[in-house]
Structures are given as C-alpha cells and as structure tokens.
Write an enzyme that holds these catalytic residues in place. Structure first.
Site, PDB file in Angstrom:
ATOM      1  N   GLY A 193       0.510  -5.012   0.949  1.00  0.00           N
ATOM      2  CA  GLY A 193      -0.699  -5.023   0.115  1.00  0.00           C
ATOM      3  C   GLY A 193      -0.486  -5.698  -1.229  1.00  0.00           C
ATOM      4  CD  GLU A 233      -2.459  -7.441   3.106  1.00  0.00           C
ATOM      5  OE1 GLU A 233      -2.081  -6.283   2.801  1.00  0.00           O
ATOM      6  OE2 GLU A 233      -3.122  -7.676   4.125  1.00  0.00           O
ATOM      7  CB  ALA A 243      -0.860  -0.013   1.248  1.00  0.00           C
ATOM      8  CD  GLU A 252       1.641  -5.516   5.708  1.00  0.00           C
ATOM      9  OE1 GLU A 252       2.429  -6.467   5.920  1.00  0.00           O
ATOM     10  OE2 GLU A 252       0.919  -5.455   4.694  1.00  0.00           O
TER      11      GLU A 252
HETATM   12  N1  COA Z   1       4.610   3.091  -0.566  1.00  0.00           N
HETATM   13  C1  COA Z   1       5.022   4.239  -1.095  1.00  0.00           C
HETATM   14  N2  COA Z   1       6.138   4.365  -1.827  1.00  0.00           N
HETATM   15  C2  COA Z   1       6.865   3.260  -2.016  1.00  0.00           C
HETATM   16  C3  COA Z   1       6.509   2.013  -1.474  1.00  0.00           C
HETATM   17  C4  COA Z   1       5.314   1.957  -0.723  1.00  0.00           C
HETATM   18  N3  COA Z   1       4.871   0.810  -0.203  1.00  0.00           N
HETATM   19  N4  COA Z   1       7.449   1.100  -1.816  1.00  0.00           N
HETATM   20  C5  COA Z   1       8.363   1.758  -2.548  1.00  0.00           C
HETATM   21  N5  COA Z   1       8.006   3.050  -2.682  1.00  0.00           N
HETATM   22  C6  COA Z   1       8.728   4.116  -3.401  1.00  0.00           C
HETATM   23  C7  COA Z   1       9.942   4.611  -2.621  1.00  0.00           C
HETATM   24  O1  COA Z   1       9.550   5.557  -1.638  1.00  0.00           O
HETATM   25  C8  COA Z   1      10.761   5.201  -3.741  1.00  0.00           C
HETATM   26  O2  COA Z   1      10.199   6.451  -4.109  1.00  0.00           O
HETATM   27  P1  COA Z   1      11.188   7.732  -4.385  1.00  0.00           P
HETATM   28  O3  COA Z   1      12.089   7.279  -5.495  1.00  0.00           O
HETATM   29  O4  COA Z   1      10.224   8.797  -4.806  1.00  0.00           O
HETATM   30  O5  COA Z   1      11.914   7.978  -3.102  1.00  0.00           O
HETATM   31  C9  COA Z   1      10.492   4.252  -4.917  1.00  0.00           C
HETATM   32  O6  COA Z   1       9.254   3.600  -4.609  1.00  0.00           O
HETATM   33  C10 COA Z   1      11.559   3.202  -5.106  1.00  0.00           C
HETATM   34  O7  COA Z   1      11.711   2.484  -3.875  1.00  0.00           O
HETATM   35  P2  COA Z   1      13.111   2.337  -3.092  1.00  0.00           P
HETATM   36  O8  COA Z   1      12.792   2.098  -1.664  1.00  0.00           O
HETATM   37  O9  COA Z   1      14.006   3.460  -3.432  1.00  0.00           O
HETATM   38  O10 COA Z   1      13.657   1.000  -3.793  1.00  0.00           O
HETATM   39  P3  COA Z   1      14.690  -0.032  -3.175  1.00  0.00           P
HETATM   40  O11 COA Z   1      15.106  -0.900  -4.312  1.00  0.00           O
HETATM   41  O12 COA Z   1      15.765   0.667  -2.405  1.00  0.00           O
HETATM   42  O13 COA Z   1      13.850  -0.901  -2.121  1.00  0.00           O
HETATM   43  C11 COA Z   1      11.900  -2.102  -1.339  1.00  0.00           C
HETATM   44  C12 COA Z   1      12.796  -1.715  -2.558  1.00  0.00           C
HETATM   45  C13 COA Z   1      10.719  -2.854  -1.894  1.00  0.00           C
HETATM   46  C14 COA Z   1      12.707  -3.016  -0.426  1.00  0.00           C
HETATM   47  C15 COA Z   1      11.481  -0.824  -0.594  1.00  0.00           C
HETATM   48  O14 COA Z   1      10.929   0.087  -1.527  1.00  0.00           O
HETATM   49  C16 COA Z   1      10.448  -1.059   0.487  1.00  0.00           C
HETATM   50  O15 COA Z   1      10.792  -1.546   1.553  1.00  0.00           O
HETATM   51  N6  COA Z   1       9.176  -0.650   0.229  1.00  0.00           N
HETATM   52  C17 COA Z   1       8.134  -0.694   1.216  1.00  0.00           C
HETATM   53  C18 COA Z   1       7.645  -2.114   1.405  1.00  0.00           C
HETATM   54  C19 COA Z   1       6.574  -2.138   2.485  1.00  0.00           C
HETATM   55  O16 COA Z   1       6.840  -1.921   3.658  1.00  0.00           O
HETATM   56  N7  COA Z   1       5.344  -2.434   2.063  1.00  0.00           N
HETATM   57  C20 COA Z   1       4.252  -2.578   2.956  1.00  0.00           C
HETATM   58  C21 COA Z   1       3.477  -1.318   3.066  1.00  0.00           C
HETATM   59  S1  COA Z   1       2.141  -1.501   4.193  1.00  0.00           S
END
Ligand code: COA
Length: 260
Positions: A112, A115, A66, A135
C-alpha cells in the site's frame, strides 16, 4: 484540525503531509487512511496551497504497506470493502486532485505504500529507498490500485515480475524503470522536492489542474481493471494461503503456503 497519525506542515504555498507512525514503519491503518483523506480534501480546497509533498516520518520508511494486523482476519466481504473504500477515499482522490502531489520516498515503499506513492503525480526517492509489492508473499494481491498503476509506470513485464516475485527494487533500479524521477541522498530529498514544488508553484495552478486531468484521462479509457482488482483481492481472504501468509508475518516466521 489535529491529526493522530499524520502531520501537516505549511510553508508559503507548499504543504507537506507526513505519515507519522514510525514505530510501525508508517503502515496504513484505518485511522491513517481516514486522516489522509480529510487532509488531502482540505488542502485541495485551500487555494493558497499550490503543491503538496507526501512523505513518511523517520529515516526507515515512507510506508511499509497496509497495516497487516488490521486485515489478517477479514472475510471476502470485508476485503472487498477495504480495497474499494481505500481506493476511493485516498488513492483515487490523490490521483485526481488538481493540486500537484509529489511523493518523497524516504525509505521502504511497500505494498500500500508503493501504491500510495504511485497515486501521487510523480515520485522522488532517497538512495536508501526500497520499493515493491510484496502482497503475494502474504497470500493476497495488491488492492489499492497496484495492479493497474504499476504497469502504467514501468510497463507490463516489469510490473508482472515485481508483483510475482514480491521482491524489492532499489532506487537505482526504480530510476531506470521510470518509477521515480530522481534518486538523491536522504538529506537532500525534501530539499529537492521543495525546489521542484517552487518551480511548479510559479506556473498557472488552473492550467496545471487541467493538465493533470488531461494526463489522467488517457489512462481512464477502461476502469474495469480496478474493479477486477478489488474482487480478486477480496477472494484471497477466503484462502488458506492468505491465513498462513498473514499469520506468519505477525508471528515473525516464514510462510509455508499450502497452495489453496
Ligand atoms: N503492517 C503492520 N505492521 C507493520 C507493517 C505492516 N505492513 N510493516 C511493518 N510493521 C511493523 C512490524 O510488525 C514491527 O512492529 P513491532 O515492532 O510492534 O513488532 C515494526 O513495524 C517494525 O518492522 P520490522 O518488521 O520489525 O522491521 P524490519 O526492519 O525487520 O523489516 C520490513 C522491515 C519492511 C522488511 C518488514 O517490516 C516488512 O516486511 N513489512 C511488511 C511489508 C509488507 O508485506 N507490506 C505489504 C502489506 S499488504
């Protein structure tokens, strides 16, 4: 209909829905959820469509969860609405479609995103895919049915471990858990899904619709878990841990949870 955050492609009796926010790793924001709801409802109403594939755009992510930036400042009430509306509009909608939906996991399927994949009728992943429910690392719990569907698919113990560690599993592990049905190289993913879709499309769509309903019915003897999840998810929005977890993600630093 023209969509902003998704693409819908048609090929004979197959429709492919592609979540298309690659710069945000296809994170599910409000508009994307709304568009998914409209797209799946209209594909279900189209009797020419026999199978739907759901995938993410780009090579990095199916859906990374999400959209954290949208709910970081939510109250308990807003958290409850987010989970209950999302579950009804998209996740339960997909699960209960009579048109089969295959999730093609082309990369990260987190929170999400996993999910969403679990709401589909079955899953195929690329060998590069990573799956998890992170989460609790944000101070919240899965709110789109993850606490219910993950144990159904992988068993209670594995689900507990995945939820509590907030860790990711790779495609090989997901295959051994039964979370996905196949793990194939990225460039073969859509091809395999299309082959499976073609096999399905040869069969009676009426019978398949009844079969989906019958299989789903076996898991509906007690729907309270979904309600408990919505309320528990909402309660997290009033905790200092949640404020710290989401702020830390947005500030790109490690969370220091105060534990309250
Ligand atoms: N919500 C909002 N933005 C998100 C996102 C999310 N769930 N997941 C990734 N993004 C965005 C990042 O903020 C970043 O945006 P920016 O370039 O404007 O700063 C972009 O997507 C790329 O992500 P980034 O984190 O830079 O990539 P990465 O390769 O370093 O890491 C992940 C990849 C998947 C490990 C990392 O993005 C992550 O942990 N995301 C969240 C996962 C999460 O907790 N999901 C559950 C949400 S309830």
């Amino acid at each position: 209909m023209r969509y902003k955050n998704i693409l819908v492609e048609h090929k004979s009796h197959l429709a492919t829905v592609i979540i298309n926010r690659p710069n945000k790793l296809n994170a599910l924001n409000k508009d994307t959820l709304k568009e998914l709801s409209i797209a799946f409802s209209s594909l279900e109403a189209n009797s020419d469509i026999k199978v739907i594939i759901l995938t993410g755009s780009g090579e990095k992510a199916f859906v990374a969860g999400a959209d954290i930036s949208e709910f970081a400042n939510f109250s308990i009430k807003e958290g409850a609405k987010l989970a209950s509306k999302g579950q009804k509009m998209v996740f339960n909608l997909i699960e209960n479609l009579s048109t089969p939906v295959i999730a093609a996991l082309n990369g990260f399927a987190l929170g999400g995103g996993l999910e969403l994949a679990m709401a589909c009728h079955f899953r195929v992943a690329s060998t590069t895919a990573r799956m998890g429910l992170p989460e609790v690392s944000l101070g919240v719990i899965p709110g789109y049915g993850g606490t219910q569907r993950l144990p159904q698919l992988v068993g209670k113990g594995r689900a507990m471990e995945m939820i509590m560690t907030a860790g990711m599993i790779n495609a090989e592990q997901a295959l051994s858990y039964g979370l996905i049905n196949y793990a194939v190289p990225q460039d073969e993913l859509i091809n395999l899904c299309e082959k499976l879709a073609a096999k399905i499309a040869n069969n009676s769509s009426v019978a398949i619709g009844h079969a989906i309903n019958a299989v789903n019915s076996g898991f509906k003897h007690d729907n309270n878990g979904y309600e408990v999840e919505i309320n528990a998810f909402a309660e997290c929005f009033d905790t200092a841990d949640f404020k710290e977890g989401t702020t830390a993600f947005l500030e790109k630093r490690k969370a220091q949870f105060p534990g309250k």
